[in-house]
Design a protein around this motif. Structure first.
Motif, PDB file in Angstrom:
ATOM      1  N   ILE A  65       0.812   6.489   8.819  1.00 18.40           N
ATOM      2  CA  ILE A  65       0.418   7.427   7.756  1.00 18.40           C
ATOM      3  C   ILE A  65       1.553   8.666   8.218  1.00 18.40           C
ATOM      4  O   ILE A  65       1.969   8.931   9.210  1.00 18.40           O
ATOM      5  CB  ILE A  65      -0.860   7.925   8.272  1.00 18.40           C
ATOM      6  CG1 ILE A  65      -2.150   6.818   8.355  1.00 18.40           C
ATOM      7  CG2 ILE A  65      -1.129   9.106   7.278  1.00 18.40           C
ATOM      8  CD1 ILE A  65      -2.792   6.974   7.020  1.00 18.40           C
ATOM      9  N   GLY A  66       2.003   9.003   7.170  1.00 16.77           N
ATOM     10  CA  GLY A  66       3.046  10.254   7.074  1.00 16.77           C
ATOM     11  C   GLY A  66       4.413   9.711   7.694  1.00 16.77           C
ATOM     12  O   GLY A  66       5.123  10.119   8.392  1.00 16.77           O
ATOM     13  N   ALA A  67       4.570   8.333   7.074  1.00 18.47           N
ATOM     14  CA  ALA A  67       5.845   7.569   7.372  1.00 18.47           C
ATOM     15  C   ALA A  67       7.112   8.228   7.285  1.00 18.47           C
ATOM     16  O   ALA A  67       8.237   7.702   8.068  1.00 18.47           O
ATOM     17  CB  ALA A  67       5.949   6.130   6.958  1.00 18.47           C
ATOM     18  N   SER A  68       7.135   9.223   6.363  1.00 17.20           N
ATOM     19  CA  SER A  68       8.618   9.644   6.020  1.00 17.20           C
ATOM     20  C   SER A  68       8.829  11.144   7.022  1.00 17.20           C
ATOM     21  O   SER A  68      10.119  11.573   7.098  1.00 17.20           O
ATOM     22  CB  SER A  68       8.671  10.142   4.710  1.00 17.20           C
ATOM     23  OG  SER A  68       7.656  11.185   4.485  1.00 17.20           O
ATOM     24  N   ALA A  70       3.710   1.444   5.019  1.00 13.70           N
ATOM     25  CA  ALA A  70       4.007   3.081   5.262  1.00 13.70           C
ATOM     26  C   ALA A  70       3.217   3.856   3.978  1.00 13.70           C
ATOM     27  O   ALA A  70       3.376   3.477   3.002  1.00 13.70           O
ATOM     28  CB  ALA A  70       5.353   3.138   5.158  1.00 13.70           C
ATOM     29  N   THR A  71       2.996   5.060   4.285  1.00 18.74           N
ATOM     30  CA  THR A  71       2.427   6.017   3.330  1.00 18.74           C
ATOM     31  C   THR A  71       3.683   6.883   2.814  1.00 18.74           C
ATOM     32  O   THR A  71       4.384   7.385   3.678  1.00 18.74           O
ATOM     33  CB  THR A  71       1.192   6.612   3.734  1.00 18.74           C
ATOM     34  OG1 THR A  71       1.641   7.706   4.697  1.00 18.74           O
ATOM     35  CG2 THR A  71       0.186   5.929   4.396  1.00 18.74           C
ATOM     36  N   ALA A  72       3.659   7.157   1.549  1.00 13.08           N
ATOM     37  CA  ALA A  72       4.684   7.942   0.975  1.00 13.08           C
ATOM     38  C   ALA A  72       4.123   8.562  -0.208  1.00 13.08           C
ATOM     39  O   ALA A  72       3.557   7.516  -1.037  1.00 13.08           O
ATOM     40  CB  ALA A  72       6.109   7.302   0.827  1.00 13.08           C
ATOM     41  N   HIS A 112      -0.467   8.129  -0.026  1.00 15.25           N
ATOM     42  CA  HIS A 112      -1.762   8.553   0.605  1.00 15.25           C
ATOM     43  C   HIS A 112      -2.455   9.675  -0.247  1.00 15.25           C
ATOM     44  O   HIS A 112      -3.783  10.169   0.253  1.00 15.25           O
ATOM     45  CB  HIS A 112      -1.375   9.202   1.913  1.00 15.25           C
ATOM     46  CG  HIS A 112      -0.302  10.008   2.005  1.00 15.25           C
ATOM     47  ND1 HIS A 112       1.197   9.957   2.155  1.00 15.25           N
ATOM     48  CD2 HIS A 112      -0.185  11.501   1.855  1.00 15.25           C
ATOM     49  CE1 HIS A 112       2.011  10.994   2.022  1.00 15.25           C
ATOM     50  NE2 HIS A 112       1.214  11.954   1.796  1.00 15.25           N
ATOM     51  N   ARG A 113      -1.906   9.994  -1.161  1.00 20.93           N
ATOM     52  CA  ARG A 113      -2.675  11.186  -2.137  1.00 20.93           C
ATOM     53  C   ARG A 113      -3.532  10.415  -3.263  1.00 20.93           C
ATOM     54  O   ARG A 113      -4.257  10.972  -3.726  1.00 20.93           O
ATOM     55  CB  ARG A 113      -1.572  11.851  -3.018  1.00 20.93           C
ATOM     56  CG  ARG A 113      -0.634  12.633  -2.055  1.00 20.93           C
ATOM     57  CD  ARG A 113       0.176  13.650  -3.082  1.00 20.93           C
ATOM     58  NE  ARG A 113       1.105  14.398  -2.171  1.00 20.93           N
ATOM     59  CZ  ARG A 113       1.044  15.410  -1.090  1.00 20.93           C
ATOM     60  NH1 ARG A 113      -0.255  15.758  -1.190  1.00 20.93           N
ATOM     61  NH2 ARG A 113       1.989  15.860  -0.409  1.00 20.93           N
ATOM     62  N   GLY A 114      -3.369   8.988  -3.173  1.00 23.23           N
ATOM     63  CA  GLY A 114      -4.422   8.073  -3.998  1.00 23.23           C
ATOM     64  C   GLY A 114      -5.463   7.773  -3.253  1.00 23.23           C
ATOM     65  O   GLY A 114      -5.900   8.215  -2.173  1.00 23.23           O
ATOM     66  N   ASP A 115      -6.080   6.648  -3.663  1.00 22.35           N
ATOM     67  CA  ASP A 115      -7.333   5.728  -2.794  1.00 22.35           C
ATOM     68  C   ASP A 115      -6.800   5.011  -1.827  1.00 22.35           C
ATOM     69  O   ASP A 115      -6.195   3.861  -2.016  1.00 22.35           O
ATOM     70  CB  ASP A 115      -8.202   4.940  -3.905  1.00 22.35           C
ATOM     71  CG  ASP A 115      -9.379   4.288  -3.457  1.00 22.35           C
ATOM     72  OD1 ASP A 115      -9.385   4.298  -2.003  1.00 22.35           O
ATOM     73  OD2 ASP A 115     -10.223   4.101  -4.115  1.00 22.35           O
ATOM     74  N   LEU A 116      -6.460   5.537  -0.687  1.00 23.25           N
ATOM     75  CA  LEU A 116      -5.901   4.910   0.618  1.00 23.25           C
ATOM     76  C   LEU A 116      -6.523   3.501   0.813  1.00 23.25           C
ATOM     77  O   LEU A 116      -5.734   2.465   0.956  1.00 23.25           O
ATOM     78  CB  LEU A 116      -5.787   5.706   1.782  1.00 23.25           C
ATOM     79  CG  LEU A 116      -4.950   5.354   2.816  1.00 23.25           C
ATOM     80  CD1 LEU A 116      -3.468   5.045   2.442  1.00 23.25           C
ATOM     81  CD2 LEU A 116      -4.956   6.399   3.895  1.00 23.25           C
ATOM     82  N   VAL A 117      -7.923   3.612   0.961  1.00 23.23           N
ATOM     83  CA  VAL A 117      -8.459   2.383   1.289  1.00 23.23           C
ATOM     84  C   VAL A 117      -8.464   1.073   0.297  1.00 23.23           C
ATOM     85  O   VAL A 117      -7.757   0.090   0.792  1.00 23.23           O
ATOM     86  CB  VAL A 117     -10.006   2.671   1.269  1.00 23.23           C
ATOM     87  CG1 VAL A 117     -10.796   1.266   1.628  1.00 23.23           C
ATOM     88  CG2 VAL A 117     -10.406   3.644   2.386  1.00 23.23           C
ATOM     89  N   ALA A 118      -8.451   1.610  -0.907  1.00 20.51           N
ATOM     90  CA  ALA A 118      -8.176   0.304  -2.108  1.00 20.51           C
ATOM     91  C   ALA A 118      -6.520   0.000  -1.943  1.00 20.51           C
ATOM     92  O   ALA A 118      -6.394  -1.199  -2.069  1.00 20.51           O
ATOM     93  CB  ALA A 118      -8.374   1.068  -3.200  1.00 20.51           C
ATOM     94  N   GLN A 119      -5.796   0.907  -1.927  1.00 20.36           N
ATOM     95  CA  GLN A 119      -4.282   0.644  -1.882  1.00 20.36           C
ATOM     96  C   GLN A 119      -4.185  -0.432  -0.548  1.00 20.36           C
ATOM     97  O   GLN A 119      -3.217  -1.493  -0.769  1.00 20.36           O
ATOM     98  CB  GLN A 119      -3.478   1.809  -1.607  1.00 20.36           C
ATOM     99  CG  GLN A 119      -3.474   2.446  -3.143  1.00 20.36           C
ATOM    100  CD  GLN A 119      -2.539   3.802  -3.089  1.00 20.36           C
ATOM    101  OE1 GLN A 119      -1.480   3.626  -3.224  1.00 20.36           O
ATOM    102  NE2 GLN A 119      -3.165   5.042  -2.752  1.00 20.36           N
ATOM    103  N   VAL A 120      -4.525   0.068   0.490  1.00 20.06           N
ATOM    104  CA  VAL A 120      -4.152  -0.449   1.804  1.00 20.06           C
ATOM    105  C   VAL A 120      -4.798  -2.064   1.618  1.00 20.06           C
ATOM    106  O   VAL A 120      -4.131  -3.118   2.179  1.00 20.06           O
ATOM    107  CB  VAL A 120      -4.577   0.140   3.122  1.00 20.06           C
ATOM    108  CG1 VAL A 120      -4.542  -0.871   4.318  1.00 20.06           C
ATOM    109  CG2 VAL A 120      -3.848   1.452   3.323  1.00 20.06           C
ATOM    110  N   LEU A 121      -5.949  -2.087   1.248  1.00 20.53           N
ATOM    111  CA  LEU A 121      -6.739  -3.386   1.301  1.00 20.53           C
ATOM    112  C   LEU A 121      -5.775  -4.271   0.290  1.00 20.53           C
ATOM    113  O   LEU A 121      -6.223  -5.561   0.296  1.00 20.53           O
ATOM    114  CB  LEU A 121      -8.266  -3.223   1.198  1.00 20.53           C
ATOM    115  CG  LEU A 121      -8.976  -2.651   2.247  1.00 20.53           C
ATOM    116  CD1 LEU A 121     -10.548  -2.361   1.870  1.00 20.53           C
ATOM    117  CD2 LEU A 121      -8.607  -3.323   3.623  1.00 20.53           C
ATOM    118  N   GLU A 122      -5.575  -3.734  -0.653  1.00 20.25           N
ATOM    119  CA  GLU A 122      -4.749  -4.617  -1.830  1.00 20.25           C
ATOM    120  C   GLU A 122      -3.472  -5.256  -1.287  1.00 20.25           C
ATOM    121  O   GLU A 122      -3.485  -6.435  -1.425  1.00 20.25           O
ATOM    122  CB  GLU A 122      -4.317  -3.701  -2.714  1.00 20.25           C
ATOM    123  CG  GLU A 122      -3.799  -4.539  -3.925  1.00 20.25           C
ATOM    124  CD  GLU A 122      -3.384  -3.709  -5.134  1.00 20.25           C
ATOM    125  OE1 GLU A 122      -2.505  -4.253  -6.107  1.00 20.25           O
ATOM    126  OE2 GLU A 122      -3.599  -2.330  -5.330  1.00 20.25           O
TER     127      GLU A 122
END
Length: 337
Positions: free
Chosen positions: A155-158, A180-182, A202-212
């Motif tokens: 999280i906060g990878a940049s 990474a989140t960006a 990370h400004r969107g639906d983090l759970v849905a994006q990661v589990l995708e």
């Protein structure tokens, strides 16, 4: 030994206030037994500097900030064995001693590494605090090895620490998949260049994006933004997984992690110097190892913004940039050696 130029603060003010950081003239300190006296040529500004300047009272006297530096050893204490005058060094020092925003600084030799020979002082100064933090996250808190596998979400990878986690993990834990989140195109480009295998916003639906991208969840999660996020992390991390946090939330209820037996770890790179642990020299050794990786072309500096000279005006600008939360990589301020 005469006097030196330094930059400090005497009261908590916004970075936009010209008195938030001021130029000072102070005595040059003398090294104690394990100390190096370093002529500081470059520093970088970290969130820790910003937090302290804004919210930690200096206690009546000017406080000198700065937790990253690169410079040259000018004098040593009578117990020093690792360095000699003339050595080029880089380090993050300790939170309980005067910092690197000065012409000269005292630092314990056991916290200091030899500056990568292929880097300028500016590029070297961007690395110590974030490198030590990232190394301790991966290899001490999570106990990863070159044979480890699984998936890690950064999280906060940049940011500074995230940028070093990506590089160290990609080079030293090749079996680890990195997500990474960006939130901006330039940040996504940055994290992919440093080793991210996948990127989520990370400004969107983090759970849905990661589990995708990781349908069964992730084994490891690093975060510098934990407050209010524990339920989200519990939904992302696999049973028996691990989370490492480095921020300072006012309240943190980790109860949602219990049903999955998810472990929570704190990482604070100043634990060794502040607690004077017997293994303080580990920070010296890891900085030397990273210098070797840099000189071999396997790790790059994360310096992206360079300011000069090293004075109160430029440091206030650096603090404003870091406070904005939009900086990719690190902000460095330097003076001519």
């Amino acid at each position: 030994m005469g006097t030196m130029h330094a930059i400090g603060y005497t009261t908590n003010l916004p970075a936009t206030d010209r008195d938030a950081l001021v130029d000072l003239e102070l005595p040059v300190p003398s090294p104690a037994r394990h100390d190096l006296l370093v002529a500081v040529f470059a520093v970088s500004v970290n969130p820790a500097d910003v937090k302290l300047r804004a919210g930690s009272a200096p206690g009546g006297e000017a406080r000198i900030l700065g937790f990253d530096a690169a410079g040259v050893v000018r004098a040593v204490g009578d117990g020093v064995t690792l360095f000699a005058p003339g050595d080029e060094v880089y380090y993050a020092g300790s939170v309980d001693r005067p910092g690197s925003d000065a012409e000269f600084q005292l630092v314990d030799e056991r916290l200091v590494g030899r500056k990568p020979a292929t880097l300028s002082f500016e590029d070297a100064a961007a690395m110590p605090l974030t490198t030590i933090t990232a190394w301790e996250v991966l290899f001490e808190r999570l106990r990863l090895t070159d044979n480890s596998g699984g998936t890690m979400l950064v999280i906060g990878a940049s940011g500074g620490v995230g940028s070093m986690i990506l590089q160290l993990a990609k080079r030293l834990v090749p079996g680890l998949r990195l997500i990474a989140t960006a939130s901006r195109p330039e940040a996504e480009e940055w994290v992919r260049r440093l080793g991210a295998d996948a990127v989520v916003n990370h400004r969107g639906d983090l759970v849905a994006q990661v589990l995708e991208t990781a349908p069964h969840g992730v084994d490891y999660l690093f975060t510098s933004h934990s407050e209010g996020q524990i339920e989200t992390y519990a939904a992302i991390v696999k049973p028996f997984g691990h989370i490492v946090g480095i921020d300072d939330p006012e309240v943190l209820d980790v109860t949602p992690l219990k049903d999955k037996s998810i472990a929570w770890h704190w990482e604070f790179m100043f634990t060794r110097p502040v607690q004077q642990t017997p293994d303080m020299v580990d920070q010296h050794e890891l900085l030397d190892q990273v210098a070797f990786l840099v000189d071999a072309g396997r790790i790059v500096s994360t310096a992206t913004t360079r300011l000069s000279p090293l004075d109160a005006e430029r440091l206030r600008e650096a603090h404003r940039l870091v406070e904005s939360g939009s900086v990719i990589g690190k902000v460095v301020v330097s003076r001519q050696p």
